[in-house]
Design a protein around this motif. Sequence first.
Motif, short mmCIF file in Angstrom:
data_model
loop_
_atom_site.label_atom_id
_atom_site.label_comp_id
_atom_site.label_asym_id
_atom_site.label_seq_id
_atom_site.Cartn_x
_atom_site.Cartn_y
_atom_site.Cartn_z
N ALA A 1 44.13 56.47 36.49
CA ALA A 1 44.38 56.46 34.65
C ALA A 1 43.74 57.44 33.96
CB ALA A 1 44.24 55.27 34.27
N ALA A 2 42.56 57.83 34.67
CA ALA A 2 41.82 58.99 33.89
C ALA A 2 42.26 60.30 34.17
CB ALA A 2 40.43 58.82 34.20
N PHE A 3 43.17 60.39 35.17
CA PHE A 3 43.65 61.71 35.65
C PHE A 3 45.30 61.94 35.52
CE2 PHE A 3 39.83 60.61 37.68
CZ PHE A 3 38.90 61.87 37.38
N LYS A 4 46.14 61.79 36.58
CA LYS A 4 47.44 61.76 36.36
C LYS A 4 48.10 60.31 36.90
CE LYS A 4 47.82 66.20 35.55
NZ LYS A 4 48.18 66.65 34.06
N GLY A 5 47.44 59.37 36.96
CA GLY A 5 48.09 58.05 37.38
C GLY A 5 48.14 57.10 36.31
N PRO A 6 48.62 55.84 36.75
CA PRO A 6 48.93 55.15 35.84
C PRO A 6 47.80 54.20 35.66
CG PRO A 6 49.84 54.20 37.78
CD PRO A 6 49.29 55.59 38.03
N VAL A 7 48.06 52.95 34.60
CA VAL A 7 47.16 51.89 34.47
C VAL A 7 48.12 50.79 35.41
CG1 VAL A 7 46.13 50.01 33.22
CG2 VAL A 7 46.06 52.45 32.32
N SER A 8 47.15 50.06 36.36
CA SER A 8 47.71 49.36 37.16
C SER A 8 47.26 47.87 36.95
CB SER A 8 47.69 49.57 38.73
OG SER A 8 48.25 50.80 38.89
N ALA A 9 47.84 46.69 37.56
CA ALA A 9 47.42 45.44 37.52
C ALA A 9 48.07 44.60 38.72
CB ALA A 9 47.71 44.57 36.09
N ILE A 10 47.34 43.78 39.08
CA ILE A 10 47.87 42.99 40.41
C ILE A 10 47.63 41.42 40.03
CG2 ILE A 10 45.62 43.19 41.56
CD1 ILE A 10 46.98 43.17 44.13
N ASP A 11 48.72 40.64 40.32
CA ASP A 11 48.56 39.13 40.36
C ASP A 11 47.84 38.67 41.56
OD1 ASP A 11 49.07 36.45 40.94
OD2 ASP A 11 51.01 36.67 39.67
N ILE A 12 46.65 38.10 41.51
CA ILE A 12 45.73 37.74 42.54
C ILE A 12 46.48 36.89 43.55
CG2 ILE A 12 43.65 38.66 41.39
CD1 ILE A 12 43.00 35.51 41.14
N ASP A 13 47.42 35.99 43.22
CA ASP A 13 48.02 34.91 44.17
C ASP A 13 49.31 35.72 44.51
OD1 ASP A 13 46.08 32.79 43.35
OD2 ASP A 13 46.88 32.67 41.44
N SER A 14 50.23 36.02 43.93
CA SER A 14 51.49 36.46 44.31
C SER A 14 51.18 37.89 44.99
CB SER A 14 52.56 36.56 43.20
OG SER A 14 52.38 37.56 42.48
N LYS A 15 50.39 38.66 44.55
CA LYS A 15 49.92 39.97 44.97
C LYS A 15 51.16 41.06 44.30
CE LYS A 15 46.12 39.35 47.16
NZ LYS A 15 46.01 37.98 46.70
#
Length: 242
Positions: A209-223
């Motif tokens: 996210a600090a460069f050219k990428g996105p902010v990401s999230a992951i559901d720890i159960d369903s992935k």
Amino acid sequence: MSRTLVLGDLHGGLKALIQLLEKIDLSTSDELIFLGDYVDGWSDSANTVSYLIELAKQNSCIFIRGNHDDLAHKWLKTGEMNEKWLEHGGQSSLNAYRNFTEEDKKKHKKFFSEMVNYYQDQDDRLFVHAGFTNLHGPEFEYHETAFYWDRTLWEMALAINEEIKPDDFRYPKRLKHFKEIYIGHTPVTRIGETTPVKKANIWNVDTGAAFKGPVSAIDIDSKEIYQSDPVHSFYPNEQGRN
């Protein structure tokens, strides 16, 4: 049904975070675990902290301490800064706080001071910004800076032969303490990836996210993985971190 969602490094990309939470369709019953580095990068560093303070009033949130958070906190408390910090995103935080009142800064210092170095849930999953070095586990770590600076945990995971399983004597002892480990700190873009990457039992959720990428999230159960648009697209007139 409530979810537990782990979010990677933000680096002041508030607009991307807001879009990400919209894509997640966040419910107040969802728990959010942030892996650190909320500041240093884009111009919304200070605004990101204000947003997170308010978000924690409606959702259960766990805020892990990142190395950039530690540096920004030291500056807020004592004025301490160094050239390396300024070169790698610190200047954006200095600029972002110029219009903040002392009362606002006081709230932010409280937010930074209440962060945790790591969190372990009841299912033996560890959440930490960078890593730990002690073979016996994070509770035996000699220097807390490892939690938000160490890169050897991720480097080790990248180097493990996939044929070596946890019951093999060659399998790293550090990894045997946990079912899963969630980290940020080292962007997966360094290995040519743009989504969270799993190596051994480690999930790296820093997608640059600090460069050219996105902010990401992951559901720890369903992935299930959720991502914003690339953060730089929200700040077209800025460079982000060098």
